[in-house]
Design a protein around this motif. Structure first.
Motif, PDB file in Angstrom:
ATOM      1  N   ASP A   1      -9.509  -2.935  -0.794  1.00  0.00           N
ATOM      2  CA  ASP A   1     -10.782  -3.572  -1.138  1.00  0.00           C
ATOM      3  C   ASP A   1     -10.949  -3.620  -2.661  1.00  0.00           C
ATOM      4  O   ASP A   1     -11.233  -4.670  -3.238  1.00  0.00           O
ATOM      5  CB  ASP A   1     -11.918  -2.766  -0.483  1.00  0.00           C
ATOM      6  CG  ASP A   1     -13.277  -3.458  -0.602  1.00  0.00           C
ATOM      7  OD1 ASP A   1     -13.316  -4.707  -0.576  1.00  0.00           O
ATOM      8  OD2 ASP A   1     -14.297  -2.753  -0.728  1.00  0.00           O
TER       9      ASP A   1
ATOM     10  N   LEU B   1     -19.033  -3.313   1.849  1.00  0.00           N
ATOM     11  CA  LEU B   1     -18.755  -3.080   3.260  1.00  0.00           C
ATOM     12  C   LEU B   1     -19.729  -2.036   3.789  1.00  0.00           C
ATOM     13  O   LEU B   1     -19.963  -1.016   3.149  1.00  0.00           O
ATOM     14  CB  LEU B   1     -17.311  -2.611   3.443  1.00  0.00           C
ATOM     15  CG  LEU B   1     -16.284  -3.731   3.580  1.00  0.00           C
ATOM     16  CD1 LEU B   1     -16.391  -4.715   2.433  1.00  0.00           C
ATOM     17  CD2 LEU B   1     -14.891  -3.158   3.672  1.00  0.00           C
TER      18      LEU B   1
ATOM     19  N   TYR C   1     -17.147  -0.008   9.320  1.00  0.00           N
ATOM     20  CA  TYR C   1     -15.716  -0.208   9.542  1.00  0.00           C
ATOM     21  C   TYR C   1     -15.396   0.412  10.888  1.00  0.00           C
ATOM     22  O   TYR C   1     -15.636   1.592  11.090  1.00  0.00           O
ATOM     23  CB  TYR C   1     -14.949   0.484   8.408  1.00  0.00           C
ATOM     24  CG  TYR C   1     -13.451   0.516   8.585  1.00  0.00           C
ATOM     25  CD1 TYR C   1     -12.676  -0.612   8.324  1.00  0.00           C
ATOM     26  CD2 TYR C   1     -12.810   1.670   9.008  1.00  0.00           C
ATOM     27  CE1 TYR C   1     -11.301  -0.579   8.479  1.00  0.00           C
ATOM     28  CE2 TYR C   1     -11.437   1.708   9.172  1.00  0.00           C
ATOM     29  CZ  TYR C   1     -10.680   0.581   8.905  1.00  0.00           C
ATOM     30  OH  TYR C   1      -9.321   0.606   9.058  1.00  0.00           O
TER      31      TYR C   1
ATOM     32  N   ASN D   1     -10.066   5.853  -2.507  1.00  0.00           N
ATOM     33  CA  ASN D   1     -10.064   7.158  -1.834  1.00  0.00           C
ATOM     34  C   ASN D   1      -9.583   7.021  -0.399  1.00  0.00           C
ATOM     35  O   ASN D   1      -9.646   7.962   0.387  1.00  0.00           O
ATOM     36  CB  ASN D   1     -11.442   7.825  -1.890  1.00  0.00           C
ATOM     37  CG  ASN D   1     -12.523   6.841  -1.521  1.00  0.00           C
ATOM     38  OD1 ASN D   1     -12.237   5.808  -0.916  1.00  0.00           O
ATOM     39  ND2 ASN D   1     -13.742   7.151  -1.876  1.00  0.00           N
ATOM     40  N   GLY D   2      -9.106   5.846  -0.049  1.00  0.00           N
ATOM     41  CA  GLY D   2      -8.477   5.606   1.241  1.00  0.00           C
ATOM     42  C   GLY D   2      -7.756   4.284   1.151  1.00  0.00           C
ATOM     43  O   GLY D   2      -7.982   3.518   0.212  1.00  0.00           O
ATOM     44  N   PRO D   3      -6.887   3.989   2.103  1.00  0.00           N
ATOM     45  CA  PRO D   3      -6.099   2.753   2.023  1.00  0.00           C
ATOM     46  C   PRO D   3      -6.958   1.490   2.033  1.00  0.00           C
ATOM     47  O   PRO D   3      -6.741   0.589   1.229  1.00  0.00           O
ATOM     48  CB  PRO D   3      -5.200   2.822   3.260  1.00  0.00           C
ATOM     49  CG  PRO D   3      -5.799   3.837   4.150  1.00  0.00           C
ATOM     50  CD  PRO D   3      -6.538   4.794   3.279  1.00  0.00           C
ATOM     51  N   VAL D   4      -7.950   1.439   2.915  1.00  0.00           N
ATOM     52  CA  VAL D   4      -8.762   0.226   2.994  1.00  0.00           C
ATOM     53  C   VAL D   4      -9.581   0.078   1.713  1.00  0.00           C
ATOM     54  O   VAL D   4      -9.706  -1.005   1.153  1.00  0.00           O
ATOM     55  CB  VAL D   4      -9.682   0.254   4.237  1.00  0.00           C
ATOM     56  CG1 VAL D   4     -10.483  -1.032   4.334  1.00  0.00           C
ATOM     57  CG2 VAL D   4      -8.856   0.463   5.500  1.00  0.00           C
ATOM     58  N   ASN D   5     -10.071   1.221   1.226  1.00  0.00           N
ATOM     59  CA  ASN D   5     -10.819   1.203  -0.029  1.00  0.00           C
ATOM     60  C   ASN D   5      -9.927   0.745  -1.187  1.00  0.00           C
ATOM     61  O   ASN D   5     -10.346  -0.036  -2.035  1.00  0.00           O
ATOM     62  CB  ASN D   5     -11.357   2.611  -0.299  1.00  0.00           C
ATOM     63  CG  ASN D   5     -12.214   2.694  -1.546  1.00  0.00           C
ATOM     64  OD1 ASN D   5     -11.943   3.501  -2.410  1.00  0.00           O
ATOM     65  ND2 ASN D   5     -13.222   1.835  -1.644  1.00  0.00           N
TER      66      ASN D   5
ATOM     67  N   ILE E   1      -3.466  -1.215   9.111  1.00  0.00           N
ATOM     68  CA  ILE E   1      -3.650  -1.670   7.723  1.00  0.00           C
ATOM     69  C   ILE E   1      -3.713  -3.192   7.665  1.00  0.00           C
ATOM     70  O   ILE E   1      -4.582  -3.777   7.016  1.00  0.00           O
ATOM     71  CB  ILE E   1      -2.505  -1.141   6.821  1.00  0.00           C
ATOM     72  CG1 ILE E   1      -2.503   0.388   6.784  1.00  0.00           C
ATOM     73  CG2 ILE E   1      -2.621  -1.712   5.416  1.00  0.00           C
ATOM     74  CD1 ILE E   1      -3.783   1.021   6.266  1.00  0.00           C
TER      75      ILE E   1
ATOM     76  N   LEU F   1     -10.895  -7.713   6.005  1.00  0.00           N
ATOM     77  CA  LEU F   1     -11.375  -7.567   4.627  1.00  0.00           C
ATOM     78  C   LEU F   1     -11.371  -8.925   3.925  1.00  0.00           C
ATOM     79  O   LEU F   1     -12.364  -9.354   3.333  1.00  0.00           O
ATOM     80  CB  LEU F   1     -10.421  -6.602   3.912  1.00  0.00           C
ATOM     81  CG  LEU F   1     -10.867  -5.722   2.761  1.00  0.00           C
ATOM     82  CD1 LEU F   1     -12.131  -4.979   3.126  1.00  0.00           C
ATOM     83  CD2 LEU F   1      -9.748  -4.708   2.458  1.00  0.00           C
TER      84      LEU F   1
ATOM     85  N   LEU G   1       0.848  -1.185   0.000  1.00  0.00           N
ATOM     86  CA  LEU G   1       0.000   0.000   0.000  1.00  0.00           C
ATOM     87  C   LEU G   1       0.886   1.237   0.000  1.00  0.00           C
ATOM     88  O   LEU G   1       1.852   1.306   0.767  1.00  0.00           O
ATOM     89  CB  LEU G   1      -0.874  -0.004   1.249  1.00  0.00           C
ATOM     90  CG  LEU G   1      -1.718   1.244   1.473  1.00  0.00           C
ATOM     91  CD1 LEU G   1      -2.928   1.231   0.563  1.00  0.00           C
ATOM     92  CD2 LEU G   1      -2.152   1.327   2.929  1.00  0.00           C
TER      93      LEU G   1
ATOM     94  N   SER H   1      -3.961   7.020  -2.735  1.00  0.00           N
ATOM     95  CA  SER H   1      -3.823   5.698  -2.121  1.00  0.00           C
ATOM     96  C   SER H   1      -3.818   4.653  -3.222  1.00  0.00           C
ATOM     97  O   SER H   1      -4.761   4.583  -4.026  1.00  0.00           O
ATOM     98  CB  SER H   1      -4.982   5.417  -1.168  1.00  0.00           C
ATOM     99  OG  SER H   1      -5.085   6.418  -0.195  1.00  0.00           O
TER     100      SER H   1
END
Lengths: 538, 538
Positions: free
Chosen positions: B442, B461, B464, B435-439, B502, B509, B403, B415
């Motif tokens: 995903d 999701l 969170y 638009n974010g690390p988890v996104n 993360i 995830l 990441l 990201s």
């Protein structure tokens, strides 16, 4: 002379039955110490018959030298069709070395038949033999009559006969338990009064909160003659929890003139309550009565202007009596009065009706619209206000940051952060690792600033919270990060908002360090030194 | 025939005074619809005199065509030394187009002097004129007697004279407010009884929870003759909140045989309560009475074995009556019985005392020791159990992920995620932005899997959560990530734990997608196609 009511705390035993609540032996010892200082009379530490962790607690609790509270161990009456002397559970109580044993027995005929599946007569003997045996071993015995109220409503005669047996065997206390939490204050008060008229032994109440009446039922019982209240801190406990001692104690003492603990001890109620929820790692609801962060917080403009005139207008007690304090919330509902009150707190000369004031309110509304919440981030709000008043100059600026997190199957995960700041006109460029992304960013930020601001050595992050603001989009949604930082004498909170959890964390991180640096002086580094520590990047 | 009690919901007005609670007009309209379906009689939508958002709500609420509830607007009595006809606040109520106006006036002489700073006589005229004027405009008028109980205790005669004035002017309801929440059930019941003996107008109660007695005081008032209860969903509201209707309604209906809403409507109580806290974006305490996730959850081994025999042993009502359900928690306190009950739920044939069972319990204890919590992550627990039973085969394996998050001053944050998976022996290597690390993770994960498992298109999701497990080390501490996912007919939760937010997110995830794929068939891709979509990396 106020009537005394004995407080029996079972946070460490019944409290740990609550969902998500688990305490190590260390945790239990720490909490026991606090409860003793607060002045509770009994601390139920656990059930030695059920797990080894609790045996260790009783062993180590002797080193605590509690000054006030008696530690008690919990257990059940002897097994059916056996005898007390050889009952492993009862002997664990004896071996635990406590001076007070708390044992529960069945009062509800339905439970005797369904749960333990024995005869009503055998259950009476189980109660009698168990109390008798523990008394013969020199212990003070508190008898918890499980499901007493359900039992009484189902079969009054039998329920009464069970506690009369406990009395006959020499129990020092008979505690009536509303185990399922289904009873109402009216019936509790009638039943307790009836029991008090039949027993010579002092009576206690053990209520649960399944009808949101745990506190009300405890008060009703005391008003009907009970002289011991069992409960937990913050109402922890099975299902909906036990009666919340954080509300029971001040209600009895400040509203009904009973005497539980000293006035000085009562003033530590809020800090003990917050300590317990921190150790249990359960966040306390802001709106928790008496001890919650919002218990004396005012948001509506009208209310705020009234409390500015006289706190009593919207506060039922003086918050300091329980160690809490008044707060004014700045929010979109707020009239100017809230913000003015806040500015007063900060000694910022903010006068009503100026364009500057209007501008600040607009700015706050706009930020709150974006998802910021200053109710939980006083430091960010203070920075915002001070900036607006030109009261602080930024001690550094951020030019860029980069974060790399990676993992190959087998190998462990790595987090590296690279930050580029401007401090005193010098551009500082450095990198650091961390055991997580926020930690890596935190480390890089400190590494860059420490030579200029040695004071940040003292501060560290004490809490990190992430809240998804708009859950509908989950990982694509905006998140709000709240960071709490502390140094030796202070704790402050900052907020960051972004669709990116890393960016939101970075924003809160930078604010928390800026706040720490308010009023701190910068060390002037000779180029030589900055060269040496390899920070400056020409 | 059960006595009816009218339910007045003020979640949208008083509820929004609570810390951290803010509702958009859209939110308010959605909630109003649910409240109407639940069967509440009045919905107080806001204070048109105080902000434009509320004016818009009343305007748009007409499009809702509520079938049951009357929408009411809140306001205060006229300003001192003016007249009602020209009072802007009162006219806003008229203009809002509602058929019911709820106005509050002062009952406490102290407030008349301190807060509004006028004479006792003028306050009486303010009440009389305001009610009279609104009646003359054809509105039903509910008069809220603010601080009535404090006023009564301080100056009984005057407090009574204020509500007699409201009655004289034609108020349809007189509602006694314990505005500061400082009153106790005993005094509430005495005072309400006295008032009911003096008025012909029906009486209501508006209680706050500052002593944790909001529900008890509401019940006491009804038992003393009040026929309307004002409160909020989940007890939202200023400071410690208002009386919690989620507890008041079932207590009145299931325990005291009053009639508030239909039995069918009562069965939607839990879902409406959870909907309201979701829209308000406030997480509901698990231990909330009646409607909380833990309200009928059982953790202690003994309790679990008893409820297996008969639920009534440890449940005060049948959970389904309020639309909730029984849960068995797997936790370190658990005996085998909990886990067996869980396996039963999943139709896994898990028999007691086998080594396999012991092994699984050990495994769970070990994981909980590391910081995992399965109480809130049923899907992760199910995966764990199914794996132990060889009941599922993993549909893919993770070879690596990376990441990169970066930001330069001015430019917006980026990201990117790179993942390498093995699916059906093929190694799939792909990257995605987010638009974010988890996104980003995903997106990359789905991009890699979608061609093989088209079904994951349906899932997304929905929540969170991040929890710092050991706050002492803050950013260096372990975090627990809970991810909730949904598809059209299901919702499931998974958990991940790591010192790295993360990594913890990644773990949850991957589990959530694995859970979604249980029983789904994989599409066999011809190399040609996988070549074309550029996934397979030879």
């Amino acid at each position: 002379m106020a009537t005394p009511v004995i407080i029996f705390d079972t946070t460490l035993r019944d409290g740990t039955q609550g969902e998500g609540i688990s305490l190590s032996v260390e945790d239990k010892l720490k909490i026991a110490q606090k409860l003793d200082q607060l002045g509770v009379h009994y601390i139920e530490g656990g059930w030695p018959g059920s797990n080894g962790k609790d045996i260790e607690f009783f062993h180590r609790s002797k080193e605590l030298n509690l000054t006030h509270a008696k530690v008690t161990a919990f257990g059940s009456t002897r097994r059916k069709n056996s005898n007390a002397e050889t009952d492993p559970n009862l002997n664990r109580l004896v071996e635990s070395g406590v001076t007070v044993a708390t044992i529960f027995g069945k009062s509800w005929d339905f439970h005797v038949h369904t749960a333990i599946q024995t005869t009503l007569e055998e259950n009476l003997s189980m109660i009698y033999d168990s109390v008798k045996y523990l008394k013969s071993r020199g212990l003070e015995v508190i008898y918890d009559a499980e499901h007493f109220f359900d039992g009484y409503k189902n079969n009054r005669e039998y329920a009464l006969s069970t506690i009369l047996k406990a009395e006959e065997a020499g129990a020092d206390w008979v505690v009536l338990c509303d185990t399922n939490g289904g009873s109402l204050p009216g019936e509790v008060s009638e039943i307790v009064a009836d029991v008090c008229s039949k027993l010579h032994t002092p009576v206690g109440i053990h209520a649960h909160n399944d009808c949101e009446l745990g506190v009300a039922n405890s008060l009703a019982a005391v008003q009907a003659g009970a002289r011991q209240v069992q409960g937990t801190f913050n109402g922890f406990g099975e299902r909906c929890g036990n009666a919340n001692l954080c509300s029971v104690i001040p209600n009895l003492q400040l509203k009904l003139d009973y005497n539980c603990i000293s006035d000085e001890q009562l003033q530590s109620l809020t800090s003990v309550a917050r300590y317990v929820s921190e150790i249990a790692n359960v966040s306390m609801p802001v709106n928790q009565p008496y001890v919650g962060a919002a218990a004396f917080a005012h948001k509506g403009g009208i209310h705020v202007s009234a409390i500015m005139r006289h706190a009593k207008t919207y506060e039922h007690i003086v918050p300091e009596l329980v160690g809490n304090k008044q707060r004014v919330l700045v929010s979109e509902l707020a009239g100017q009065s809230n913000l003015l009150a806040k500015a007063q707190e900060l000694n910022l000369d903010m006068s009503i009706e100026t364009n500057q004031t209007k501008h600040i309110i607009e700015k706050i509304k706009e930020l709150e619209h974006q998802g910021y919440s200053f109710e939980g981030a006083d430091a960010s709000l203070e920075l915002l206000l001070r900036r607006a008043f030109g009261d602080i100059t930024d001690m550094f600026s951020v030019e860029s940051f980069k974060l790399i997190v990676g993992k190959n199957s087998g190998s462990s995960i790595s987090s590296e952060a690279i930050v580029k700041l401007k401090v005193n006109g010098e551009s500082v460029y450095t990198a650091a690792e961390g055991n997580g992304p926020v930690n890596a960013l935190d480390n890089a930020l400190r590494k860059a600033l420490l030579p200029y601001y040695p004071d940040i050595q003292e501060m560290h992050l004490s809490d990190y919270k992430v809240r998804v603001i708009n859950e509908k989009d989950a990982t694509a949604a905006k998140v709000r990060v709240l960071i709490e930082s502390t140094n030796y004498d202070n704790t402050w909170s900052t907020v960051g908002v972004s669709e990116n959890v890393i960016e939101a964390s970075w924003e809160a991180l930078v604010d928390s360090i800026r706040y720490a640096l308010i009023g701190k002086t910068r060390v002037e580094l000779p180029d030589s030194q900055t060269e040496r520590i390899g920070l400056v990047n020409h």
